[in-house]
Design a protein around this motif. Structure first.
Motif, PDB file in Angstrom:
ATOM      1  N   ALA B 149       4.576  -6.192   1.441  1.00 53.00           N
ATOM      2  CA  ALA B 149       3.629  -6.283   0.326  1.00 53.00           C
ATOM      3  C   ALA B 149       3.485  -4.866  -0.200  1.00 53.00           C
ATOM      4  N   SER B 150       2.888  -4.722  -1.369  1.00 53.06           N
ATOM      5  CA  SER B 150       2.711  -3.380  -1.919  1.00 53.06           C
ATOM      6  C   SER B 150       1.750  -2.596  -1.034  1.00 53.06           C
ATOM      7  N   ALA B 151       1.824  -1.267  -1.138  1.00 54.41           N
ATOM      8  CA  ALA B 151       1.017  -0.404  -0.263  1.00 54.41           C
ATOM      9  C   ALA B 151      -0.475  -0.709  -0.392  1.00 54.41           C
ATOM     10  N   ASP B 152      -0.927  -0.998  -1.615  1.00 51.94           N
ATOM     11  CA  ASP B 152      -2.371  -1.251  -1.766  1.00 51.94           C
ATOM     12  C   ASP B 152      -2.765  -2.603  -1.186  1.00 51.94           C
ATOM     13  N   VAL B 153      -1.851  -3.585  -1.238  1.00 52.19           N
ATOM     14  CA  VAL B 153      -2.150  -4.885  -0.619  1.00 52.19           C
ATOM     15  C   VAL B 153      -2.232  -4.737   0.902  1.00 52.19           C
ATOM     16  N   ILE B 154      -1.287  -3.983   1.477  1.00 53.19           N
ATOM     17  CA  ILE B 154      -1.310  -3.753   2.929  1.00 53.19           C
ATOM     18  C   ILE B 154      -2.606  -3.045   3.325  1.00 53.19           C
ATOM     19  N   LYS B 155      -2.984  -2.049   2.540  1.00 47.81           N
ATOM     20  CA  LYS B 155      -4.226  -1.315   2.856  1.00 47.81           C
ATOM     21  C   LYS B 155      -5.431  -2.255   2.792  1.00 47.81           C
ATOM     22  N   GLY B 156      -5.436  -3.116   1.784  1.00 45.24           N
ATOM     23  CA  GLY B 156      -6.530  -4.082   1.643  1.00 45.24           C
ATOM     24  C   GLY B 156      -6.598  -5.031   2.834  1.00 45.24           C
ATOM     25  N   LEU B 157      -5.436  -5.500   3.283  1.00 49.94           N
ATOM     26  CA  LEU B 157      -5.395  -6.406   4.439  1.00 49.94           C
ATOM     27  C   LEU B 157      -5.919  -5.713   5.688  1.00 49.94           C
ATOM     28  N   GLU B 158      -5.493  -4.466   5.876  1.00 47.08           N
ATOM     29  CA  GLU B 158      -5.923  -3.718   7.064  1.00 47.08           C
ATOM     30  C   GLU B 158      -7.424  -3.420   6.998  1.00 47.08           C
ATOM     31  N   ASP B 159      -7.880  -2.976   5.821  1.00 45.49           N
ATOM     32  CA  ASP B 159      -9.283  -2.592   5.687  1.00 45.49           C
ATOM     33  C   ASP B 159     -10.223  -3.774   5.896  1.00 45.49           C
ATOM     34  N   SER B 160      -9.772  -4.976   5.505  1.00 46.82           N
ATOM     35  CA  SER B 160     -10.663  -6.127   5.621  1.00 46.82           C
ATOM     36  C   SER B 160     -10.308  -6.996   6.834  1.00 46.82           C
ATOM     37  N   ALA B 161      -9.556  -6.431   7.772  1.00 48.93           N
ATOM     38  CA  ALA B 161      -9.230  -7.118   9.041  1.00 48.93           C
ATOM     39  C   ALA B 161      -8.574  -8.475   8.820  1.00 48.93           C
ATOM     40  N   GLN B 162      -7.694  -8.546   7.797  1.00 46.78           N
ATOM     41  CA  GLN B 162      -6.978  -9.797   7.539  1.00 46.78           C
ATOM     42  C   GLN B 162      -5.656  -9.883   8.314  1.00 46.78           C
ATOM     43  N   VAL B 163      -5.268  -8.778   8.948  1.00 43.03           N
ATOM     44  CA  VAL B 163      -4.104  -8.851   9.844  1.00 43.03           C
ATOM     45  C   VAL B 163      -4.613  -9.436  11.152  1.00 43.03           C
ATOM     46  N   ASN B 179       8.879  -4.648  17.352  1.00 49.73           N
ATOM     47  CA  ASN B 179       8.869  -5.309  16.043  1.00 49.73           C
ATOM     48  C   ASN B 179      10.218  -6.016  15.837  1.00 49.73           C
ATOM     49  N   PRO B 180      10.261  -7.356  15.851  1.00 45.93           N
ATOM     50  CA  PRO B 180      11.559  -8.040  15.854  1.00 45.93           C
ATOM     51  C   PRO B 180      12.248  -8.101  14.496  1.00 45.93           C
ATOM     52  N   ASN B 181      11.536  -7.755  13.430  1.00 48.83           N
ATOM     53  CA  ASN B 181      12.102  -7.997  12.096  1.00 48.83           C
ATOM     54  C   ASN B 181      11.848  -6.882  11.088  1.00 48.83           C
ATOM     55  N   GLY B 182      11.128  -5.843  11.487  1.00 49.10           N
ATOM     56  CA  GLY B 182      10.853  -4.747  10.566  1.00 49.10           C
ATOM     57  C   GLY B 182       9.631  -4.962   9.688  1.00 49.10           C
ATOM     58  N   SER B 183       8.775  -5.903  10.065  1.00 49.85           N
ATOM     59  CA  SER B 183       7.554  -6.148   9.276  1.00 49.85           C
ATOM     60  C   SER B 183       6.735  -4.873   9.130  1.00 49.85           C
ATOM     61  N   LEU B 184       6.180  -4.670   7.950  1.00 47.13           N
ATOM     62  CA  LEU B 184       5.300  -3.518   7.730  1.00 47.13           C
ATOM     63  C   LEU B 184       4.138  -3.587   8.715  1.00 47.13           C
ATOM     64  N   ASN B 185       3.805  -2.450   9.309  1.00 44.11           N
ATOM     65  CA  ASN B 185       2.690  -2.340  10.254  1.00 44.11           C
ATOM     66  C   ASN B 185       2.785  -3.349  11.409  1.00 44.11           C
TER      67      ASN B 185
END
Lengths: 90, 233
Positions: B149-163, B179-185
């Protein structure tokens, strides 16, 4: 109505690592073609489209790309559109 | 709890999802991709793993326009619980019910093995029986599971504990090796902002009996049951 042929090229967005492109680039380098770089692998889609004019055809095509043919989260696209010459009845 | 499991042409984990749902004491409803209405009283919809429509065009791209998806989107928007596993996760991303996308694994290989997942947020309908940081052993089986996902979407997911889940070592460390597939974070599973839709690349429904090597996947089904029972009390 006119008939157009569209050629659509879909590639991963620049920000996303294109692992296929990278693997092919490495293969080219191992074949002693070090001058080739920035390999990007994408998809090619051809289709015919009927519309009153090129502008209407482009609009339909953009809708098709945005809704189904590509995913804007991960892909970019561009296309060329050519009017198909009418075939004369024999 | 009433669980509906959707079968698309090319789904191949629908039977497993129904089995795991029944194993945890639920009433299971088989749903067909051409259905235009949902059974009444449904608590959860599962979009199972597989290769819907042969993964043509992009994974999930065609299934997302199946007739039943109109109802699934309506159900999710009304607060219903929707759980996408593997191909189901890909479909949810294509449908816009979850952010981001799942693309070709970084090593270009189909990966089929057990992985370890760390539970990152236990305050959701999908993870509430887990303890914070709990490590689960669950299999993956996919060729296109690299979450992006775009960097800001990833940051949003992390900041709001959606991961909700991250790929980790058995000891719980989120390393590149784990990490079996290279997923971001090292992202394995995410939820939406309102926490009623979850997508997960690994297969908890294949890890619900010790005979199969792990029953850690039960945590998802038990969490859903707990959430629904508390909700109804």
């Amino acid at each position: 109505m006119k008939t157009f042929t569209a050629n659509i090229t879909v590639t991963l967005r620049r920000a996303i690592l294109d692992v296929q492109g990278k693997a092919v680039e490495n293969a080219l380098h191992s074949l002693h073609m070090p001058g080739i770089c920035d390999v990007r692998i994408g998809k090619h889609i051809e289709l015919s489209i009927q519309a009153v004019d090129a502008e209407a055809a482009s609009a339909q095509l953009r809708e098709a790309c945005d809704k189904l043919l590509t995913n804007p989260v991960m892909e970019d696209y561009h296309f060329t559109l050519n009017e198909t010459a009418a075939v004369e009845a024999a | 709890m009433n669980i509906g499991v959707v079968t698309f042409p090319g789904s191949n984990c629908d039977a497993d999802a129904r089995h795991a749902s029944a194993l945890t004491g639920n009433t299971v409803h088989s749903l067909w991709h051409k259905d235009t209405a949902l059974p009444s009283g449904l608590d959860v919809i599962i979009l199972p793993g597989g290769f819907s429509y042969g993964d043509y065009l992009r994974t999930g791209a065609i299934a997302r326009f199946s007739p039943i998806m109109t109802e699934v989107v309506r159900f999710a928007n009304a607060g219903g619980l929707v759980f996408g596993i593997c191909n189901g996760f890909q479909i949810l991303c294509e449908a816009g019910l979850l952010p981001g996308a799942l693309i070709r694994n970084q090593n270009l290989s189909f990966v089929c093995k057990d992985v370890f997942l760390r539970v990152e947020n236990t305050d959701t309908p999908f993870t509430n029986v887990c303890s914070p940081g709990q490590v689960l052993r669950v299999p993956v089986a996919h060729g296109e599971g690299r979450y992006t996902a775009s960097a800001d979407v990833i940051k949003g997911l992390e900041d709001s504990a959606q991961v909700l889940y991250r790929y980790v070592t058995p000891a719980g460390q989120a390393t590149d090796e784990a990490n079996p597939n290279g997923s971001l974070n090292n992202i394995a599973g995410v939820t939406n902002a309102s926490r009623n839709v979850m997508g997960l690349m690994p297969h908890p429904e294949r890890a619900c009996e010790l005979l199969l090597g792990s029953d850690d996947g039960l945590t998802v089904f038990l969490s859903l049951a707990r959430h629904c029972n508390v909700g109804m009390a």
